[in-house]
Structures are given as C-alpha cells and as structure tokens.
Design a protein around this motif. Structure first.
Motif, short mmCIF file in Angstrom:
data_model
loop_
_atom_site.label_atom_id
_atom_site.label_comp_id
_atom_site.label_asym_id
_atom_site.label_seq_id
_atom_site.Cartn_x
_atom_site.Cartn_y
_atom_site.Cartn_z
N ALA A 1 75.30 -2.62 -39.70
CA ALA A 1 76.50 -3.15 -39.24
C ALA A 1 77.24 -3.94 -38.01
CB ALA A 1 77.36 -2.15 -40.34
N PHE A 2 77.15 -3.53 -37.17
CA PHE A 2 77.58 -4.06 -35.83
C PHE A 2 77.02 -5.70 -36.02
CE2 PHE A 2 77.99 0.14 -35.28
CZ PHE A 2 79.57 0.19 -35.21
N ASP A 3 76.42 -6.07 -36.55
CA ASP A 3 75.87 -7.42 -37.18
C ASP A 3 76.34 -8.12 -37.86
OD1 ASP A 3 73.78 -7.53 -34.81
OD2 ASP A 3 72.58 -7.27 -36.08
N GLY A 4 77.59 -7.62 -38.41
CA GLY A 4 78.30 -7.92 -39.77
C GLY A 4 79.44 -8.46 -39.16
N ILE A 5 79.52 -9.32 -40.33
CA ILE A 5 81.78 -9.18 -40.30
C ILE A 5 82.45 -9.46 -41.70
CG2 ILE A 5 81.42 -11.38 -38.78
CD1 ILE A 5 81.61 -13.37 -40.70
N ALA A 6 84.22 -9.07 -41.08
CA ALA A 6 84.45 -8.58 -42.19
C ALA A 6 85.18 -10.01 -42.76
CB ALA A 6 86.10 -8.30 -41.75
N TRP A 7 85.41 -10.31 -43.90
CA TRP A 7 86.26 -11.28 -44.41
C TRP A 7 87.20 -12.42 -43.62
CZ3 TRP A 7 91.30 -12.80 -45.63
CH2 TRP A 7 92.45 -11.84 -45.05
N ASN A 8 87.37 -12.01 -43.14
CA ASN A 8 88.47 -12.59 -41.89
C ASN A 8 87.66 -12.89 -40.25
OD1 ASN A 8 88.19 -10.24 -40.81
ND2 ASN A 8 90.75 -9.73 -40.41
N GLY A 9 86.17 -12.83 -40.66
CA GLY A 9 85.17 -13.20 -39.77
C GLY A 9 85.20 -12.12 -37.91
N PHE A 10 86.31 -10.98 -38.75
CA PHE A 10 85.78 -10.20 -37.36
C PHE A 10 84.75 -9.23 -37.70
CE2 PHE A 10 90.84 -8.61 -37.31
CZ PHE A 10 91.57 -9.90 -36.62
N GLU A 11 84.57 -8.63 -36.47
CA GLU A 11 83.16 -8.09 -36.48
C GLU A 11 83.61 -6.83 -37.10
OE1 GLU A 11 81.19 -9.02 -32.85
OE2 GLU A 11 80.30 -11.32 -33.72
N LEU A 12 82.79 -5.56 -36.27
CA LEU A 12 82.99 -4.38 -36.78
C LEU A 12 83.76 -3.69 -35.68
CD1 LEU A 12 82.50 -1.43 -38.57
CD2 LEU A 12 79.74 -1.36 -37.74
N ASP B 1 84.87 -5.49 -33.11
CA ASP B 1 86.68 -5.54 -33.68
C ASP B 1 88.05 -4.37 -34.31
OD1 ASP B 1 85.65 -7.66 -32.50
OD2 ASP B 1 86.11 -9.04 -34.43
N ILE B 2 87.07 -4.49 -36.00
CA ILE B 2 88.27 -3.88 -36.86
C ILE B 2 87.75 -2.53 -35.83
CG2 ILE B 2 88.15 -2.47 -38.91
CD1 ILE B 2 86.07 -5.38 -39.60
N LEU B 3 86.90 -2.09 -35.48
CA LEU B 3 87.17 -0.29 -34.73
C LEU B 3 87.98 -0.51 -33.33
CD1 LEU B 3 83.37 0.77 -34.83
CD2 LEU B 3 85.12 1.34 -36.87
N ASN B 4 88.06 -1.74 -33.02
CA ASN B 4 88.83 -1.04 -31.72
C ASN B 4 90.48 -1.49 -32.13
OD1 ASN B 4 87.26 -1.03 -29.67
ND2 ASN B 4 86.66 -3.43 -29.51
N ILE B 5 90.71 -2.01 -33.25
CA ILE B 5 92.21 -2.78 -33.82
C ILE B 5 92.64 -1.28 -34.02
CG2 ILE B 5 93.62 -3.58 -35.74
CD1 ILE B 5 91.57 -5.91 -35.24
N PHE B 6 91.55 -0.47 -34.94
CA PHE B 6 92.15 0.90 -35.26
C PHE B 6 92.01 2.01 -34.91
CE2 PHE B 6 91.41 -1.21 -39.40
CZ PHE B 6 92.50 -1.24 -40.04
N SER B 7 91.48 1.69 -33.20
CA SER B 7 91.22 3.12 -31.69
C SER B 7 90.20 3.95 -32.27
CB SER B 7 92.84 3.09 -31.28
OG SER B 7 93.63 2.02 -31.37
N ILE B 8 89.32 3.90 -32.93
CA ILE B 8 88.06 4.52 -33.74
C ILE B 8 87.74 5.70 -32.11
CG2 ILE B 8 86.31 5.12 -34.67
CD1 ILE B 8 88.56 4.11 -36.56
N ASP C 1 93.86 10.33 -40.51
CA ASP C 1 93.20 9.02 -39.23
C ASP C 1 92.08 8.75 -39.34
OD1 ASP C 1 92.87 12.11 -40.26
OD2 ASP C 1 92.28 12.71 -38.29
N TRP C 2 91.41 8.22 -40.41
CA TRP C 2 90.68 7.87 -40.92
C TRP C 2 90.56 6.98 -41.91
CZ3 TRP C 2 85.85 10.26 -41.09
CH2 TRP C 2 84.63 11.63 -41.27
N ILE C 3 89.03 5.95 -41.01
CA ILE C 3 88.81 4.58 -42.00
C ILE C 3 87.94 4.58 -42.90
CG2 ILE C 3 90.56 2.73 -40.82
CD1 ILE C 3 88.64 1.71 -39.43
N ILE C 4 88.02 4.03 -44.07
CA ILE C 4 86.07 4.32 -44.89
C ILE C 4 85.80 3.19 -44.70
CG2 ILE C 4 85.57 4.53 -46.93
CD1 ILE C 4 87.69 6.65 -47.57
N ILE C 5 84.83 2.32 -44.06
CA ILE C 5 84.04 1.19 -44.05
C ILE C 5 82.58 0.66 -44.88
CG2 ILE C 5 82.93 -0.62 -42.38
CD1 ILE C 5 84.60 0.82 -40.31
#
Ligand code: VGL
Length: 191
Positions: free
Chosen positions: A104-115, A117-124, A45-49
């Motif tokens: 960090a919410f102004d940044g992107i991951a290597w694939n262009g996803f914003e933070l 997007d990632i939090l949504n994908i993982f249902s955080i 139930d955790w992800i590390i960013i």
C-alpha cells in the motif's frame, strides 16, 4: 494520544473465493473487519484506509499472476459485504503497467498523495494492518509500515494464499518487529 490507522488491504472481489486470484477463505475476514471498522469509525484518534489493487489491462504484473483487479471492473470492487465508511481513505496501487503495487506504501490516493503523506498529515503513530493475501500485499505493506510506525498485524482478519506461505509471512513480519494481534484484542485495548 497516539493516533492510529486501520489499514485494510485488498478486500476485493477478485481475491475472494470465485474471483480471478482467490485467497482461500478470503471472505471470512469480512466479518471481523466490519466489526473493527464499526468500532474505529468516527473515533477522533483513528482513520480508516483501504488499499485497492487497481491495475491497467496491459500490466506486466499479469506475466506473474492471473489477470485480476483490472481497474473499473467488478473484480476490482470491494467485497459487497464490506462496510466501507464514506470518509475512508482509498489508496490505489499497481496503477502503472510496469508496477506490481504489492505494498500500500507504493500506492496513491485520488489526489496523488502517497500513503506516507496521509499518515503524516494525520500524525499517525500506529498502523494496524489486515486483509489479503497475508504473504503478498499484507506482508509487504506491514514490512513497509514498520520502517516508520509502530505496526500491528490483525491476524484473524488476514488470509493467505497457502497455509505455509501464511505461516512464513507471519514469522517474517514478527522478525521485522510487527506485533501480531487479533481484532478482538485491539478492540479491547486500543479503541
Ligand atoms: C496480491 C498477488 C498478486 C495480494 C496482489 O493482494 O496479496 N497477491 N497481487
């Protein structure tokens, strides 16, 4: 079960004692941060960013601050003692020469996803923020996080540029609804 993100801000060489923009005692957060990383790692139930300042050489940001965290330089690398899990998500911020990239919410991951997007994908649902500096990138990240997620500040794993700046920032975050905790408390209650 509420899914949770540990969001570690800017534990990079240039923000550590001896670096280009040192946060006093900044390296003191490495120990509690490693401890909570160790607890969260491999929990379903955790992800590390980890958020990373990753500026171009000619950034406008350097009109306001000493030159620091230029991409692909040693100053932009993680503190050597930080245990970065191989499956952690890295968010790069300040990429654009006209951008400060404090949050960090102004940044992107290597694939262009914003933070977000990632939090949504993982249902955080809950975000636990720590790192440096309390009154700059940590604060702006937590203030963005609270707009969408239940947000906690891990106070023992934060350090400020100045004591007064740190105190003021903690109050501002609290006033915005951020819950102030310690890594020990989170490890007892949430992990
Ligand atoms: C930061 C000042 C300038 C931070 C970044 O990480 O808090 N502070 N750029």
């Amino acid at each position: 079960m509420t899914r949770k993100a540990l969001l570690i801000v800017d534990l990079l060489n240039d923000f550590m004692p001896g670096g280009a923009l040192p946060v006093p005692d900044g390296d003191a957060v490495i120990k509690p941060t490693n401890k909570i990383i160790d607890q969260c790692e491999d929990k379903e139930d955790w992800i590390i960013i980890l958020a990373v300042d990753w500026h171009p050489e000619d950034s406008k940001h350097f009109d306001k601050w000493p030159i620091h965290c230029v991409r692909n330089t040693p100053g932009a690398k993680f503190h050597p003692d930080l245990n970065v899990p191989s499956d952690a998500v890295i968010i790069y911020k300040g990429l654009n020469p006209s951008e400060d990239g404090y949050s960090a919410f102004d940044g992107i991951a290597w694939n262009g996803f914003e933070l977000n997007d990632i939090l949504n994908i993982f249902s955080i649902g809950e975000v636990f923020v720590c790192g440096v500096a309390t009154e700059v990138c940590v604060k702006l990240t937590a203030i963005d996080a609270i707009k969408k997620y239940k947000t906690f500040l891990l106070l023992d794993a934060c350090r400020a540029l100045t004591p007064e700046g740190g105190r003021k920032a903690v109050k501002e975050m609290e006033d915005a609804g951020v819950i102030i905790m310690t890594t020990e408390e989170v490890m007892k209650i949430k992990i």
